[in-house]
Motif scaffolding. Structure first.
Motif, short mmCIF file in Angstrom:
data_model
loop_
_atom_site.label_atom_id
_atom_site.label_comp_id
_atom_site.label_asym_id
_atom_site.label_seq_id
_atom_site.Cartn_x
_atom_site.Cartn_y
_atom_site.Cartn_z
N MET A 4 0.88 -1.18 0.10
CA MET A 4 0.00 0.06 0.11
C MET A 4 0.91 1.32 0.14
SD MET A 4 -2.92 -0.85 2.75
CE MET A 4 -4.08 -2.03 2.41
N GLY A 5 0.52 2.27 -0.71
CA GLY A 5 1.17 3.18 -0.78
C GLY A 5 0.73 4.40 0.09
N ILE A 6 1.42 5.54 0.25
CA ILE A 6 1.12 6.51 1.41
C ILE A 6 -0.33 7.14 1.18
CG2 ILE A 6 2.13 8.42 -0.12
CD1 ILE A 6 3.07 9.62 2.58
N GLY A 7 -0.98 7.17 2.10
CA GLY A 7 -2.31 7.87 2.09
C GLY A 7 -3.47 6.77 1.73
N THR A 8 -3.12 5.46 1.33
CA THR A 8 -4.14 4.62 1.06
C THR A 8 -5.18 4.21 2.20
OG1 THR A 8 -2.59 2.68 1.42
CG2 THR A 8 -2.70 3.60 -0.99
N GLY A 9 -4.45 4.35 3.44
CA GLY A 9 -5.34 4.16 4.65
C GLY A 9 -5.24 2.67 5.22
N GLY A 10 -5.23 1.77 4.30
CA GLY A 10 -5.12 0.31 4.81
C GLY A 10 -6.19 -0.04 5.46
N ALA A 11 -6.01 -0.88 6.70
CA ALA A 11 -7.08 -1.06 7.53
C ALA A 11 -7.96 0.03 8.03
CB ALA A 11 -6.67 -2.07 8.56
N GLY A 12 -7.35 1.10 8.24
CA GLY A 12 -8.00 2.26 8.79
C GLY A 12 -9.01 2.76 7.90
N GLY A 13 -9.16 2.42 6.56
CA GLY A 13 -10.16 2.94 5.89
C GLY A 13 -11.35 2.15 5.83
N ARG A 14 -11.48 0.94 6.41
CA ARG A 14 -12.60 0.15 6.45
C ARG A 14 -13.71 0.79 6.96
NH1 ARG A 14 -9.39 -4.85 8.38
NH2 ARG A 14 -8.17 -5.33 6.54
N TYR A 51 4.20 14.70 11.71
CA TYR A 51 5.20 15.03 12.50
C TYR A 51 6.63 14.61 12.12
CZ TYR A 51 8.61 14.83 16.72
OH TYR A 51 9.80 14.98 17.39
N LEU A 52 6.73 13.34 11.53
CA LEU A 52 7.91 12.90 11.01
C LEU A 52 8.24 13.54 9.86
CD1 LEU A 52 7.08 9.17 11.35
CD2 LEU A 52 8.73 10.42 12.64
N VAL A 53 7.50 13.91 9.06
CA VAL A 53 7.72 14.90 7.85
C VAL A 53 8.19 15.99 8.19
CG1 VAL A 53 6.91 16.18 5.91
CG2 VAL A 53 6.15 13.75 6.16
N GLU A 54 7.79 16.91 9.33
CA GLU A 54 8.30 18.00 9.97
C GLU A 54 9.73 17.88 10.37
OE1 GLU A 54 5.28 18.99 12.55
OE2 GLU A 54 3.92 20.00 11.11
N GLN A 55 10.12 16.48 10.83
CA GLN A 55 11.42 16.19 11.32
C GLN A 55 12.50 15.95 10.26
OE1 GLN A 55 11.81 16.92 14.68
NE2 GLN A 55 9.91 17.41 14.28
N GLY A 56 11.90 16.12 8.98
CA GLY A 56 12.87 15.98 7.84
C GLY A 56 12.93 14.60 7.28
N MET A 57 11.81 13.59 7.84
CA MET A 57 12.05 12.25 7.34
C MET A 57 10.99 12.37 5.98
SD MET A 57 11.73 9.76 10.44
CE MET A 57 12.75 9.96 11.86
N ALA A 58 10.89 11.17 4.95
CA ALA A 58 10.28 11.13 3.92
C ALA A 58 9.35 9.79 4.37
CB ALA A 58 11.04 11.06 2.73
N VAL A 59 8.03 10.10 4.25
CA VAL A 59 7.27 8.81 4.61
C VAL A 59 7.19 8.02 3.28
CG1 VAL A 59 4.78 8.11 5.03
CG2 VAL A 59 6.08 9.98 6.38
N LEU A 60 7.39 6.77 3.33
CA LEU A 60 7.29 5.90 2.20
C LEU A 60 6.01 5.30 2.14
CD1 LEU A 60 11.07 4.62 2.29
CD2 LEU A 60 10.02 6.54 1.01
N ALA A 118 9.35 5.12 6.87
CA ALA A 118 9.83 6.43 6.47
C ALA A 118 11.42 6.28 6.06
CB ALA A 118 9.84 7.56 7.44
N ARG A 119 12.07 7.09 5.67
CA ARG A 119 13.46 7.52 5.28
C ARG A 119 13.78 8.66 5.79
NH1 ARG A 119 13.15 7.92 0.25
NH2 ARG A 119 13.78 10.15 0.24
N ASP A 120 15.04 8.32 6.69
CA ASP A 120 15.74 9.21 7.61
C ASP A 120 16.84 9.44 7.13
OD1 ASP A 120 16.35 11.27 9.32
OD2 ASP A 120 16.19 9.98 11.21
N GLY A 121 17.31 10.14 6.05
CA GLY A 121 18.50 10.13 5.27
C GLY A 121 18.78 8.70 4.78
N PRO A 122 19.83 8.03 4.93
CA PRO A 122 19.91 6.84 4.51
C PRO A 122 19.13 5.52 5.26
CG PRO A 122 22.12 7.33 5.47
CD PRO A 122 21.05 8.61 5.65
N THR A 123 18.68 5.87 6.28
CA THR A 123 18.12 4.85 7.11
C THR A 123 16.81 4.74 6.94
OG1 THR A 123 19.75 5.65 8.85
CG2 THR A 123 17.84 4.24 9.57
N LEU A 124 16.50 3.32 6.82
CA LEU A 124 15.05 3.06 6.81
C LEU A 124 14.41 3.11 8.18
CD1 LEU A 124 12.59 2.14 4.71
CD2 LEU A 124 13.31 -0.20 5.59
N VAL A 125 13.22 3.59 8.33
CA VAL A 125 12.72 3.81 9.72
C VAL A 125 11.43 3.14 9.81
CG1 VAL A 125 11.87 5.21 11.67
CG2 VAL A 125 13.89 5.76 10.07
#
Length: 134
Positions: A1-11, A31-40, A55-62
């Motif tokens: 599932m991609g970002i914003g698809t909602g997954g189970a939360g959309g049922r 919040y994570l985006v505001e901290q400079g992370m990219a939500v994947l 998410a991605r925090d620089g080279p680190t997968l989070v």
């Protein structure tokens, strides 16, 4: 599932607790985006469980576990995460990387974070972010 698809939360027909959880995940992602992370990815599922946020925090997968609790509850949201859950998150991180080859090569640095969200009666929710819990 991609970002914003909602997954189970959309049922449809989900409980009030489900609505609180979905709210917390939206707050945590912002919040994570505001901290400079990219939500994947959000609400990614496989046979072994679900990852709330990848998410991605620089080279680190989070891999982020989000816990949302109403103020005045019996336990702090972060107390709901134990050794079993952190081990499951490690397994889920491996599964996510296998399912997303563009997420990076195996052996890439992976960090597991916890994000606690406590909605406020008015104003912004209180967010706590604990990096590298295991």
């Amino acid at each position: 599932m991609g970002i914003g698809t909602g997954g189970a939360g959309g049922r449809p027909g989900r409980s009030r607790n489900g609505a609180v959880g979905r709210y917390g995940e939206r707050v945590a992602a912002r919040y994570l985006v505001e901290q400079g992370m990219a939500v994947l990815d959000r609400n990614w599922r496989c046979r072994d469980g679900e990852i709330d946020i990848v998410a991605r925090d620089g080279p680190t997968l989070v891999v982020c576990e989000v816990k949302t609790r109403r103020a005045g509850g019996f336990e702090h949201p972060l107390e709901a995460i134990g050794a079993v859950k952190t081990e499951r998150l490690r397994v889920l991180a491996e599964r996510w990387l296998l399912a997303h080859p563009l997420g990076g090569p195996p052996g890439r640095e992976v960090r597991i974070d916890l994000v606690a969200v406590v909605p406020a009666a008015s104003g912004a929710a209180h967010v706590e972010h604990v990096r590298g819990v295991c």
